[in-house]
Design an enzyme around this catalytic site. Sequence first.
Site, PDB file in Angstrom:
ATOM      1  N   THR A 150      54.680  -1.375  22.814  1.00 31.44           N
ATOM      2  CA  THR A 150      56.057  -1.785  22.519  1.00 31.44           C
ATOM      3  C   THR A 150      56.353  -2.963  23.427  1.00 31.44           C
ATOM      4  OG1 THR A 150      56.792   0.408  21.828  1.00 31.44           O
ATOM      5  CG2 THR A 150      58.492  -1.116  22.602  1.00 31.44           C
ATOM      6  N   LYS A 170      60.582  -1.720  15.942  1.00 28.50           N
ATOM      7  CA  LYS A 170      60.574  -0.772  17.061  1.00 28.50           C
ATOM      8  C   LYS A 170      61.847  -0.939  17.902  1.00 28.50           C
ATOM      9  CE  LYS A 170      59.065   2.414  19.850  1.00 28.50           C
ATOM     10  NZ  LYS A 170      57.840   2.512  20.645  1.00 28.50           N
ATOM     11  N   LYS A 206      62.425  -0.179  29.957  1.00 27.96           N
ATOM     12  CA  LYS A 206      61.634  -1.359  29.576  1.00 27.96           C
ATOM     13  C   LYS A 206      62.003  -1.798  28.159  1.00 27.96           C
ATOM     14  CE  LYS A 206      57.742  -1.216  27.363  1.00 27.96           C
ATOM     15  NZ  LYS A 206      56.386  -1.069  26.832  1.00 27.96           N
TER      16      LYS A 206
END
Lengths: 297, 297
Positions: free
Chosen positions: A102, A177, A245
């Site tokens: 990701t 995502k 993150k």
Amino acid sequence: MSMATEKKTVGFIGLGIMGLSMAGHILDGGHDLVVFNRTKSKADDLLAKGATWAASPGEVAAVSDIVITIVGYPKDVEEVYLGNGGIVECARPGTILIDMTTSSPELATRIARLAEARGLAALDAPVSGGDVGAKAGNLAIMVGGDEKAYRAAMPIFDLMGGKIVNMGPAGAGQHTKMANQIAIASTMLAVGESLSYAAAAGLDQTALIEVIGTGAAGSFLLNGLGPKMVSGDYAPGFFVHHFVKDLNIALAEAARMRLDLPGLGLAKSLYDKLVADGFGEEGTQALYRLYTQLAEA
Amino acid sequence: MSMATEKKTVGFIGLGIMGLSMAGHILDGGHDLVVFNRTKSKADDLLAKGATWAASPGEVAAVSDIVITIVGYPKDVEEVYLGNGGIVECARPGTILIDMTTSSPELATRIARLAEARGLAALDAPVSGGDVGAKAGNLAIMVGGDEKAYRAAMPIFDLMGGKIVNMGPAGAGQHTKMANQIAIASTMLAVGESLSYAAAAGLDQTALIEVIGTGAAGSFLLNGLGPKMVSGDYAPGFFVHHFVKDLNIALAEAARMRLDLPGLGLAKSLYDKLVADGFGEEGTQALYRLYTQLAEA
């Protein structure tokens, strides 16, 4: 010979808890597997089962038909792909590069452009489904990039994933995502706040989840993580610091697109506080700690 | 004779879109129905089917074994129960009073206390499931109040609801509904922001909902209202201004309990803006209008 049975040499870089399961499925699928990881010992089981070790990402790329990466942060992705002796420099023309980390959509499009200039095809293909989905080989895989490369990589995707979708050009997998993480962010607030209110009002939180969980207020997270919040089980399914993150990437992309997402911003500030309080290694449901603190303050 | 077949005189006050369906089920269940509504014409169909008209809430209460109310705002609830010539004043001892309005938990406990002092039992029993659930007779009914009264009212609840739960003492039904609305509030942000991000990133929003809707980001609202946001269908299932009423109650209760719910506060400020912009008569999915405005600004 069909695509599904054609034997490939697949390089795999990044043997964390997800990567290990995913690489294992590729090996079990009958392909030659070449691996690299910062900590070599993580590869021991795969090597015992017939995988080959390579000394660097570039050495993996030089011998592979398909290179898969699933590493930590965008800076790690940038280094293994674009660094000196990295994947883009060392891969043979025609190789398909697949980043399943990701990571940043902007970086994904940059890698795809540089790869194309060297006769390579790069796909961004982040996943959801966690370690459970990785182990079961039924991850959701959200792919961005060239349709021909996507089709060529499908037999490999099939070994790791259940729902596999090409969402558009390079970066579209990462954007998908991000949209997923943005939906999760405010839904975590929804679950934490509903349960926090219920506790303050003296309701049985377990009964509450049962009553509201199948109606308009219901969500995967309420039904899945709500009970963990109720019981104070903050063991990680998905780490807080990994989620932070992702939220950082999403906020940066939103800012780049001049998009104001106040729920995302609020969620980010709360998760930052959770990390500052020392809970980054817990699961995302530990957000509930903040509401408990607020109630006790 | 079992409870389920015992014929009661049921008073019903508030014949809005929900109340009309609910009262109809009680009449169809073989009970005597006595109705009052501010606008009498709304009762025409029920009267034609055998219901009796009463000239005021107090007149309803005076002849009923069970009195059900589902009116607009807490101030309406307060007036019909506690006003001069209201329900608490006029009901005969032993009567069961059931408020199914989404209203203030504090008011529910006050009504229950005053009712008990007059030998009455009051339940708070707000619902979820909307006009569709009301019509189908499978509402979720979240009840607070005396267990004995709850059991006695069950045959009537059964005519209107599917999932029926006694969540605790007086006020617990309203608190449960508030926890439900709090969960919905931030989940609406989650859905709006995810779809807004997807649009800005050039993703196919319908494909996005399909990909992420069955995983960790999935919710009843993403799958149910997300497609309406995508198509710009803001027709009301649940009115914005009704939702704002509920959020106001939830915020007031949270403040009373010294509970800080930042997601709820943020949702309230966005929905207030939606009302100020003139969209109070649309459905709650019209929240997406704000994200469209932000993107166009």
